[in-house]
Design an enzyme around this catalytic site. Structure first.
Site, mmCIF file in Angstrom:
data_model
loop_
_atom_site.group_PDB
_atom_site.id
_atom_site.type_symbol
_atom_site.label_atom_id
_atom_site.label_comp_id
_atom_site.label_asym_id
_atom_site.label_seq_id
_atom_site.Cartn_x
_atom_site.Cartn_y
_atom_site.Cartn_z
ATOM 1 N N LYS A 176 0.897 -1.163 0.089
ATOM 2 C CA LYS A 176 -0.018 -0.299 -0.051
ATOM 3 C C LYS A 176 1.035 1.354 0.070
ATOM 4 O O LYS A 176 1.216 1.649 1.038
ATOM 5 C CB LYS A 176 -0.776 0.079 1.090
ATOM 6 C CG LYS A 176 -1.973 1.090 1.073
ATOM 7 C CD LYS A 176 -2.442 1.817 2.297
ATOM 8 C CE LYS A 176 -1.507 2.828 2.831
ATOM 9 N NZ LYS A 176 -1.501 3.977 2.319
ATOM 10 N N GLY A 228 6.802 4.321 8.603
ATOM 11 C CA GLY A 228 6.158 5.876 8.641
ATOM 12 C C GLY A 228 6.438 6.497 9.986
ATOM 13 O O GLY A 228 7.398 6.262 10.390
ATOM 14 N N SER A 229 5.293 7.229 10.253
ATOM 15 C CA SER A 229 5.560 8.133 11.642
ATOM 16 C C SER A 229 5.288 7.076 12.836
ATOM 17 O O SER A 229 4.760 6.138 12.657
ATOM 18 C CB SER A 229 4.371 9.210 11.424
ATOM 19 O OG SER A 229 3.205 8.641 11.466
ATOM 20 N N THR A 230 5.790 7.703 13.811
ATOM 21 C CA THR A 230 5.772 6.969 14.907
ATOM 22 C C THR A 230 4.395 6.870 15.312
ATOM 23 O O THR A 230 3.914 5.931 16.133
ATOM 24 C CB THR A 230 6.929 7.850 16.052
ATOM 25 O OG1 THR A 230 7.989 7.403 15.636
ATOM 26 C CG2 THR A 230 6.669 7.158 17.536
ATOM 27 N N ALA A 232 1.572 6.772 13.780
ATOM 28 C CA ALA A 232 0.700 5.534 12.917
ATOM 29 C C ALA A 232 1.507 4.241 13.342
ATOM 30 O O ALA A 232 0.640 3.230 13.509
ATOM 31 C CB ALA A 232 0.931 5.852 11.467
ATOM 32 N N GLY A 233 2.731 4.232 13.670
ATOM 33 C CA GLY A 233 3.144 2.955 14.021
ATOM 34 C C GLY A 233 2.633 2.540 15.378
ATOM 35 O O GLY A 233 2.463 1.340 15.416
ATOM 36 N N GLU A 250 9.232 0.472 11.086
ATOM 37 C CA GLU A 250 10.282 1.527 10.778
ATOM 38 C C GLU A 250 9.866 2.966 10.898
ATOM 39 O O GLU A 250 9.055 3.464 10.111
ATOM 40 C CB GLU A 250 10.881 1.224 9.476
ATOM 41 C CG GLU A 250 11.530 -0.169 9.208
ATOM 42 C CD GLU A 250 13.039 -0.186 10.020
ATOM 43 O OE1 GLU A 250 13.437 0.723 10.563
ATOM 44 O OE2 GLU A 250 13.798 -1.198 10.277
ATOM 45 N N CYS A 284 14.273 9.952 7.758
ATOM 46 C CA CYS A 284 14.017 9.274 8.993
ATOM 47 C C CYS A 284 15.378 9.368 9.695
ATOM 48 O O CYS A 284 15.488 9.302 10.887
ATOM 49 C CB CYS A 284 13.387 7.920 8.907
ATOM 50 S SG CYS A 284 14.365 6.692 7.934
ATOM 51 N N GLU A 383 10.361 15.427 15.693
ATOM 52 C CA GLU A 383 10.665 15.148 14.533
ATOM 53 C C GLU A 383 10.326 16.251 13.294
ATOM 54 O O GLU A 383 8.899 16.366 13.417
ATOM 55 C CB GLU A 383 10.308 13.857 13.753
ATOM 56 C CG GLU A 383 11.043 13.364 12.282
ATOM 57 C CD GLU A 383 10.627 11.823 11.947
ATOM 58 O OE1 GLU A 383 9.288 11.714 12.028
ATOM 59 O OE2 GLU A 383 11.387 11.299 11.376
HETATM 60 P P1 NAD Z 1 2.500 8.343 8.163
HETATM 61 O O1 NAD Z 1 2.758 7.484 9.167
HETATM 62 O O2 NAD Z 1 1.620 9.385 7.976
HETATM 63 O O3 NAD Z 1 2.143 7.325 6.873
HETATM 64 C C1 NAD Z 1 2.907 6.190 6.351
HETATM 65 C C2 NAD Z 1 2.044 5.405 5.638
HETATM 66 O O4 NAD Z 1 1.168 4.568 6.408
HETATM 67 C C3 NAD Z 1 1.166 5.725 4.475
HETATM 68 O O5 NAD Z 1 0.892 4.989 3.364
HETATM 69 C C4 NAD Z 1 -0.128 6.058 5.127
HETATM 70 O O6 NAD Z 1 -1.188 6.016 4.392
HETATM 71 C C5 NAD Z 1 -0.173 5.020 5.966
HETATM 72 N N1 NAD Z 1 -1.062 5.006 7.197
HETATM 73 C C6 NAD Z 1 -0.916 5.847 7.976
HETATM 74 N N2 NAD Z 1 -1.700 5.632 9.274
HETATM 75 C C7 NAD Z 1 -2.077 4.206 9.081
HETATM 76 C C8 NAD Z 1 -2.999 3.472 9.763
HETATM 77 N N3 NAD Z 1 -3.531 3.838 11.027
HETATM 78 N N4 NAD Z 1 -3.105 2.137 9.323
HETATM 79 C C9 NAD Z 1 -2.572 1.886 7.931
HETATM 80 N N5 NAD Z 1 -1.774 2.558 7.454
HETATM 81 C C10 NAD Z 1 -1.523 3.967 7.780
HETATM 82 O O7 NAD Z 1 4.019 8.896 7.644
HETATM 83 P P2 NAD Z 1 4.441 9.558 6.318
HETATM 84 O O8 NAD Z 1 4.314 11.154 6.659
HETATM 85 O O9 NAD Z 1 3.924 9.339 5.165
HETATM 86 O O10 NAD Z 1 5.856 9.775 6.595
HETATM 87 C C11 NAD Z 1 6.925 10.233 7.033
HETATM 88 C C12 NAD Z 1 7.220 9.354 8.419
HETATM 89 O O11 NAD Z 1 7.868 8.368 7.982
HETATM 90 C C13 NAD Z 1 8.294 10.059 9.335
HETATM 91 O O12 NAD Z 1 8.050 10.293 10.667
HETATM 92 C C14 NAD Z 1 9.638 9.297 8.895
HETATM 93 O O13 NAD Z 1 10.478 9.456 9.936
HETATM 94 C C15 NAD Z 1 9.020 7.778 8.954
HETATM 95 N N6 NAD Z 1 10.154 7.167 7.866
HETATM 96 C C16 NAD Z 1 10.737 6.241 8.566
HETATM 97 C C17 NAD Z 1 11.653 5.469 8.080
HETATM 98 C C18 NAD Z 1 12.407 4.304 8.654
HETATM 99 O O14 NAD Z 1 12.915 3.529 7.907
HETATM 100 N N7 NAD Z 1 12.562 4.431 10.098
HETATM 101 C C19 NAD Z 1 11.602 5.629 6.498
HETATM 102 C C20 NAD Z 1 11.316 6.564 5.979
HETATM 103 C C21 NAD Z 1 10.255 7.323 6.513
#
Ligand code: NAD
Length: 488
Positions: A176, A228-230, A232-233, A250, A284, A383
């Site tokens: 996705k 993605g973001s912490t 959402a994680g 991650e 990140c 961040e």
């Molecule tokens: P985000 O968490 O908003 O979204 C990331 C992805 O997750 C998107 O595809 C989004 O649609 C999906 N998503 C969001 N909430 C969800 C949920 N509840 N259930 C399922 N899917 C969901 O993050 P972003 O703004 O797209 O990316 C930036 C973030 O990603 C930053 O915090 C960055 O540090 C992190 N990041 C981490 C790494 C790593 O390897 N540690 C690498 C790249 C980016």
């Protein structure tokens, strides 16, 4: 304007189930450049069903690792043959400077595939151990159907960090992508077909977060791999926990670069800020806290400010550009909010802080260096995800380590010094998943991931493959020989 109406499911493009669409907007021109379907729960159901069928009834999970390596290498070649097309497409979607996209977005993705293509042939998927009652045949089997959820900042690379080990393991995948960067996933679909990845083994549906949650909670998946973001994680981790789903997270970072007193600033500053401003600061692993001793503080700040002010900011597709626009207007609002908060909390701007005056459109923020930053302040703790660094003074290397560890995150870190032994001592004491002495790297042979709120589990290296495998112990009658497996 490019228009898409399909998703890549079961080896081909199928019409989207819903009528909703996503506009892809250029961060440089602010114009709509493409329109793609907004995935629905019905699209996800169809993609999961295809991945489930390919895993449960197809040949893929039963192929040998060497056979899978051939397909992984073919996927790498298909991506390599579209290097420039991918780089331009991703830069036009998310504002990543073209010169950086070539390596950071595309070559890096190809190299991850090459690593796992090679590892598939040497990884010990089976061994035989001597038990009390007889030999034990220990097998590593694919974990099953993987939900791979990726962000917009490095879309192809974060996809490959999941797809490459998943393929090597014999898993099937539903990917996705983020709504901001769907276009490169259509090019990836062409590569999957060209590489002969069997139908249903990789399926792609772009959708927003609610439909993403439907994927995370879908009974048809076995593992979630999320970048993605912490925030959402944490949500995804809780949903996975309720269902005992295998999980790799991650997440975000607030990494610290420690400049020791003996560092050569002429080489340290370009290397350091190169990683702070990488991908317009939307990385990140960006080194966003810079720790400099009080003795050399002014010298370090001057060198950082001079370098930051010299960066070429502009059109991401111009090969000369070093810093492009932020991905979206809301992202610029967020970064500008952090700049305002930092000033309110007492930090001072050494350079930058505004929008470049010569760019009439685009979500740009000048490369910004903040000084006199309190290590507990918002700027030092959260961040920002933009080209903004905080320079923090320290009185001793011990204090520098303490400040580096004063963070909810622990993803990356660097130290600059002419004494590598002193750098190694610091590297051991900073609680973070990846550390570099005198530069910035992420090596594909080594595990990558976060301590603390930067994530759970590891990608890359053999560890990244193990995350897609279950261990099975088969206890055999005494004296049984297992053909083709080395005995312990
Ligand atoms: P985000 O968490 O908003 O979204 C990331 C992805 O997750 C998107 O595809 C989004 O649609 C999906 N998503 C969001 N909430 C969800 C949920 N509840 N259930 C399922 N899917 C969901 O993050 P972003 O703004 O797209 O990316 C930036 C973030 O990603 C930053 O915090 C960055 O540090 C992190 N990041 C981490 C790494 C790593 O390897 N540690 C690498 C790249 C980016």
């Amino acid at each position: 304007m490019e228009t898409r109406e399909h998703f890549y499911i079961d080896g081909g493009f199928v019409p989207a189930a819903g009528t909703g669409t996503i506009d892809v907007v250029s961060p440089h021109t602010e114009q709509i450049i493409a329109r793609v379907p907004d995935g629905t729960t019905a699209d996800i159901d169809r993609a999961v069903a295809a991945a489930r069928k390919a895993f449960d009834d197809g040949e893929w999970a039963r192929t040998t690792p060497a056979e899978r390596a051939v397909k992984i290498n073919a996927l790498s070649a298909a991506i390599a043959s579209r290097l420039d097309e991918f780089a331009k497409l991703i830069s036009s979607e998310n504002g990543s400077p073209y010169s950086w996209s070539i390596m950071g977005q595309v070559l890096s993705s190809q190299l991850v595939l090459d690593f796992y293509g090679g590892l598939a042939e040497t990884y010990p998927f089976e061994d035989v151990r001597t038990g009390f009652m007889g030999p034990v045949w220990v097998r590593k089997e694919p974990v099953g159907v993987v939900a791979a959820i990726i962000p917009w900042n490095v879309p192809l690379f974060t996809a490959m960090l999941k797809i490459a080990p998943a393929l090597a393991a014999g898993c099937t995948v539903v990917l996705k992508p983020a709504p901001e960067t769907p276009l490169n996933s259509y090019l990836l679909a062409d590569c999957l077909t060209e590489a002969g990845i069997p139908p249903g083994v990789v399926n792609i549906v772009t959708a927003g977060r609610e439909v993403g949650e439907h994927l995370v909670t879908h009974p048809g998946i076995d593992k979630i791999a999320f970048t993605g973001s912490t925030a959402a994680g944490k949500k995804i981790g809780a949903l996975a926990g309720e269902r005992l789903r295998r999980l790799t997270l991650e997440l975000g970072g607030k990494s610290a670069a420690i400049v020791l007193d003996d560092a050569d600033l002429a080489t340290a500053v370009p290397a350091l800020l190169g990683s702070s401003f990488m991908n317009n600061g939307q990385a990140c692993v960006a080194q966003t806290r810079i720790l400099a001793s009080r003795d050399r503080y002014t010298e370090v700040v001057d060198a950082l400010s001079e370098f930051a002010a010299s960066q070429i900011v502009g059109d991401p597709l111009d090969p000369a550009t070093q810093i492009g626009p932020l991905v979206a207007e809301r992202q610029r609002d967020r970064v500008e909010g952090y700049i305002a908060t930092a000033q309110k909390e007492g930090a001072k701007i050494a350079t930058g802080g505004g929008r470049p005056g010569d760019l009439k459109t685009g979500w740009y923020v000048e490369p910004t260096v903040f000084i006199d930053v309190d290590p507990d302040s918002t700027l030092a703790q959260e961040e920002v995800f933009g080209p903004v660094v905080a320079v923090i003074p320290y009185d001793s290397p011990d204090e520098a380590v303490k400040i580096a560890n004063n963070s909810e995150y622990g993803l990356s870190g660097t130290v600059f010094t002419s004494d590598v032994a002193a750098g190694m001592d610091i590297a051991k004491r900073v609680r973070t998943g990846t550390y570099t002495i005198n530069g910035f790297s992420m090596e594909f042979c080594a595990p990558f991931g976060g301590y603390k709120n930067s994530g759970i589990g590891r990608e890359l290296g053999p560890e990244g493959l193990t995350a897609y495998l279950e261990s099975k112990s088969i206890c055999l009658p005494a004296g049984t020989e297992v053909p083709g497996v080395l005995t312990a």
